[in-house]
Design a protein around this motif. Structure first.
Motif, PDB file in Angstrom:
ATOM      1  N   ARG A 242      26.565  25.103  14.750  1.00 27.91           N
ATOM      2  CA  ARG A 242      25.329  25.181  15.527  1.00 27.91           C
ATOM      3  C   ARG A 242      25.370  24.218  16.714  1.00 27.91           C
ATOM      4  NH1 ARG A 242      20.745  27.230  12.440  1.00 27.91           N
ATOM      5  NH2 ARG A 242      21.574  28.202  10.578  1.00 27.91           N
ATOM      6  N   ALA A 243      25.967  23.033  16.478  1.00 25.62           N
ATOM      7  CA  ALA A 243      25.994  22.038  17.550  1.00 25.62           C
ATOM      8  C   ALA A 243      27.193  22.226  18.480  1.00 25.62           C
ATOM      9  CB  ALA A 243      26.011  20.632  16.958  1.00 25.62           C
TER      10      ALA A 243
ATOM     11  N   GLY B 160      14.047  26.419  19.212  1.00 31.56           N
ATOM     12  CA  GLY B 160      15.202  25.587  19.558  1.00 31.56           C
ATOM     13  C   GLY B 160      16.053  26.259  20.625  1.00 31.56           C
TER      14      GLY B 160
ATOM     15  N   ARG C 222      21.104  32.886  20.788  1.00 31.64           N
ATOM     16  CA  ARG C 222      22.228  31.991  20.518  1.00 31.64           C
ATOM     17  C   ARG C 222      23.555  32.736  20.617  1.00 31.64           C
ATOM     18  NH1 ARG C 222      22.820  27.475  17.122  1.00 31.64           N
ATOM     19  NH2 ARG C 222      21.108  28.018  15.754  1.00 31.64           N
TER      20      ARG C 222
ATOM     21  N   GLY D 187      17.220  19.136  19.898  1.00 32.90           N
ATOM     22  CA  GLY D 187      17.784  20.237  19.109  1.00 32.90           C
ATOM     23  C   GLY D 187      16.829  20.676  18.010  1.00 32.90           C
TER      24      GLY D 187
ATOM     25  N   ASN E 210      15.836  19.219  25.679  1.00 40.39           N
ATOM     26  CA  ASN E 210      17.113  18.879  25.033  1.00 40.39           C
ATOM     27  C   ASN E 210      17.025  18.443  23.576  1.00 40.39           C
ATOM     28  OD1 ASN E 210      18.695  19.501  27.237  1.00 40.39           O
ATOM     29  ND2 ASN E 210      18.330  17.472  28.152  1.00 40.39           N
TER      30      ASN E 210
ATOM     31  N   TYR F  34      25.895  18.986  11.365  1.00 33.49           N
ATOM     32  CA  TYR F  34      25.298  18.898  12.703  1.00 33.49           C
ATOM     33  C   TYR F  34      25.458  17.480  13.256  1.00 33.49           C
ATOM     34  CZ  TYR F  34      22.033  19.828  16.532  1.00 33.49           C
ATOM     35  OH  TYR F  34      21.464  19.996  17.771  1.00 33.49           O
TER      36      TYR F  34
ATOM     37  N   ALA G 180      27.122  16.385  16.694  1.00 32.14           N
ATOM     38  CA  ALA G 180      26.253  15.944  17.790  1.00 32.14           C
ATOM     39  C   ALA G 180      26.023  14.449  17.681  1.00 32.14           C
ATOM     40  CB  ALA G 180      24.928  16.709  17.736  1.00 32.14           C
TER      41      ALA G 180
ATOM     42  N   LYS H 135      23.089  12.580  19.282  1.00 29.92           N
ATOM     43  CA  LYS H 135      21.698  12.795  18.875  1.00 29.92           C
ATOM     44  C   LYS H 135      21.423  12.112  17.544  1.00 29.92           C
ATOM     45  CE  LYS H 135      20.793  17.315  20.968  1.00 29.92           C
ATOM     46  NZ  LYS H 135      20.245  16.829  22.228  1.00 29.92           N
TER      47      LYS H 135
ATOM     48  N   GLU I 281      17.125  23.223  14.380  1.00 29.62           N
ATOM     49  CA  GLU I 281      17.905  24.175  13.584  1.00 29.62           C
ATOM     50  C   GLU I 281      17.225  24.453  12.269  1.00 29.62           C
ATOM     51  OE1 GLU I 281      20.433  25.657  14.868  1.00 29.62           O
ATOM     52  OE2 GLU I 281      20.833  24.308  16.548  1.00 29.62           O
TER      53      GLU I 281
ATOM     54  N   ALA J  73      17.385  15.748  17.156  1.00 34.93           N
ATOM     55  CA  ALA J  73      17.495  17.145  16.734  1.00 34.93           C
ATOM     56  C   ALA J  73      16.774  17.241  15.406  1.00 34.93           C
ATOM     57  CB  ALA J  73      18.949  17.544  16.563  1.00 34.93           C
TER      58      ALA J  73
END
Ligand code: TPP
Length: 565
Positions: free
Chosen positions: A62-63, A250, A223, A407, A405, A427, A431, A434, A409, A385
């Protein structure tokens, strides 16, 4: 000098953007793991179980756009299967690698360990066939190169998980098909049918330019189409009111001036449902309408008023429909053809009443969920996120207004509880810029809790809010029974036991607003470099109002009687 299969696979993973692989060792994959470790740009993250390794690969994808996990034959494979199915449902390219039997055993009737005791080499493969878009069983070196590269490119092209089984005796053997430095990996981009694109844009512009108060609704397939930027171009150019489906949260920036909230039928955010359902034209970009997102099939949306933009098809009203037209191409081209129309946004501004009374708990009053989410809202920035677990967290997190920005999920199509623990691990690993804020119900946490251990090992600094309401509350609101009450754990003591003095982890149990505020302050200052686990104890009936409404509608959809024969 020839290279090896192990090194080739390791390099390919690096080339497509994977730098962390989530794994559980087993005798069938050990040699392969040696080769992955030998690759300086790959980091092997050992997980407590395969389900979490799979969820972590999902969160990572996802990231970073792609994720990978490595497990062992059948015992590992069947354990990771549920996570791979979830990744399929969310269009995530996850490379699921399984260390398989010795190549000489294929075609024999030997009974292998880690199987159900039948001389059947295909059971695991057959299980993966329905949850992956490609399966490669690599049991000889001659076509290993082709099989691996086909699997990886299929995952990326289709944005779905793939299965690669690698015989345990092959990774270390040099073979001429593997050159030491593999040719860089590249997939040519696909382009729309130009005539189809022009026709679709023309028809859509005609349909929309005559509408009085059109709106745009973003969905989860933004996405897979990587169409977020093109979506914003359309939103900016058209001036239409913009909203997001719950499962698309998101993917649509919420700081846009024309953003009006989440469209979720009867449980939409304030004044958003009314504006969308009263529009005379709507553009749904990448929607999935399932029983949950349609609130038990109760959306007041009419097909003849809708333009549905799917990843490779555009359908206008009850027709026409244009195939091989890709979402980004379509949105970008349409943005140039629309007359600006801000009627729906203006209507929203006129009728919108901002949230009323400031929320506060009295001094020793037990913590309320709404108050808790008010404080979580204040924590959010472009450097955070949110990961929302299935349960009432879906509804509470849905109402968070995401800063630019930030995130977001969750796993709304598959909705497998426990997903968020592994996904948070993955994640956060992807990321690093984050700070992840995970909101997890107690019931879900009990499914996959042990990989808090891996988060600590990786030095992650996620903040986990464990919402202890004593039960499977979302289920309570759909259909209650004694099975919805769960055993209460001492969650902070549990996490402390996992921490066991190694690594950085801080826990706090809060029962009042005051304690929550203090815990958040500590988590974001003196413990900002630690994994922070905040257990919030709340009343078992303290739920979002949206869950109550949604629960009764889903219950009626579930309990429709059989049609007369
Ligand atoms: N098993 C799996 C793997 N996934 C599921 N979604 C379910 C069962 C059914 N289910 C959906 S939500 C839920 C269950 C059992 C309970 C979630 O409880 P909790 O995490 O405590 O969240 P709450 O609803 O209390 O906020």
């Amino acid at each position: 000098t020839p290279g090896t299969l192990g090194r080739h696979l390791a390099r390919r993973l690096v080339e497509i953007g994977v730098s962390d692989v989530f794994s559980v060792p087993g005798d069938f994959n050990l040699t392969l793991l040696d080769h992955l470790i030998a690759e300086p740009e790959l980091n092997l993250v050992g997980c407590c179980n395969e389900l979490n390794a799979g969820y972590a690969a999902d969160g990572y994808a996802r990231a970073k756009g792609v994720g990978a996990c490595v497990v062992t034959f059948t015992v590992g494979g069947l354990s990771v299967l549920n996570a791979i199915a979830g990744a399929y449902s969310e269009n995530l390219p996850v490379i699921c690698i399984v260390g398989g039997p010795n190549s000489n055993d294929y075609g024999t009737n030997r009974v292998l360990h880690h199987t159900i005791g039948l001389p059947d080499f295909s059971q695991e493969l057959r299980c993966f066939q329905t949850v992956t878009c490609y399966q490669a069983v690599v049991n000889n070196l001659d076509d290993a190169h082709e099989q691996i590269d086909t699997a990886i490119s299929t995952a990326l092209k289709e944005s779905k998980p793939v299965y690669i089984s690698i015989s345990c005796n092959l990774p270390a053997i040099p073979h001429p098909t593997f050159i030491r430095d593999p040719v860089p990996f590249f997939i040519s981009p696909v382009v729309s049918n130009q005539l189809g694109l022009e026709a679709a844009v023309e028809a859509a512009a005609e349909f929309l330019n005559k509408a009085v108060k059109p709106v745009i609704v973003g969905g989860p397939k933004l996405r897979v189409s990587k169409a977020q930027k093109a979506f914003v171009e359309l939103a900016d150019a058209s001036g239409y009111a913009v909203s997001v489906m719950p499962s698309g949260k998101g993917l649509v920036p919420e700081h846009l001036p024309n953003f009006i909230g989440t469209y979720w039928g009867a449980v939409s955010t304030s004044f958003c449902g009314e504006i969308v359902e009263s529009a005379d034209a709507y553009v749904f970009v990448g929607p999935i309408f399932n029983d949950y997102s349609s609130v038990g099939y109760s959306l007041l949306i009419k097909k003849e008023k809708a333009i549905i933009v799917q990843p490779n098809r555009v359908t206008i009203g009850n027709g026409p429909s244009f195939g091989w037209v890709f979402m980004t191409d379509f949105l970008t081209a349409l943005a140039k053809k629309l007359k600006k129309n801000t009627a729906a946004v203006e209507n929203h501004r006129r009728i919108f009443v901002p949230p009323g009374m400031p929320l506060k708990c009295a001094n020793d009053e037990p913590l309320k969920v709404n108050v808790m989410f008010k404080h979580i809202q204040e924590m959010l920035s472009g450097n955070s996120a949110v990961i929302a677990e299935t349960g009432d967290s879906w509804f509470n997190c849905q109402k968070l207004r995401l800063p630019e920005n930030c995130g977001y999920e969750f796993q709304m199509q598959y909705g497998s509880i426990g997903w968020s623990v592994g996904a948070t691990l993955g994640y956060a690993q992807a990321a690093k810029d984050k700070r992840v804020i995970a909101c997890i119900g107690d019931g879900s946490f009990q499914v996959t809790a042990q990989d808090i251990s891996t988060m600590i090992r990786c030095g992650q600094r996620t903040i986990i809010f464990l919402i202890n309401n004593g039960g499977y509350t979302i289920e309570v609101e759909i259909h209650d029974g004694p099975y919805n009450v769960i055993k209460n754990w001492n969650y902070t003591a549990f996490v402390n036991a996992i921490h066991n003095g190694e690594g950085k982890c801080w826990t706090s149990k809060v029962r009042t607003e005051h304690e929550l505020v203090e815990a958040i302050a500590k988590a974001t200052s003196e413990h900002k470099d630690s994994l922070c686990f905040i257990e919030a104890v709340v009343h078992k009936d303290d739920t979002s109002k949206e869950l109550l409404e949604w629960g009764s509608r889903v219950a009626s959809a579930n309990s429709r009687p059989p049609n007369p024969q």
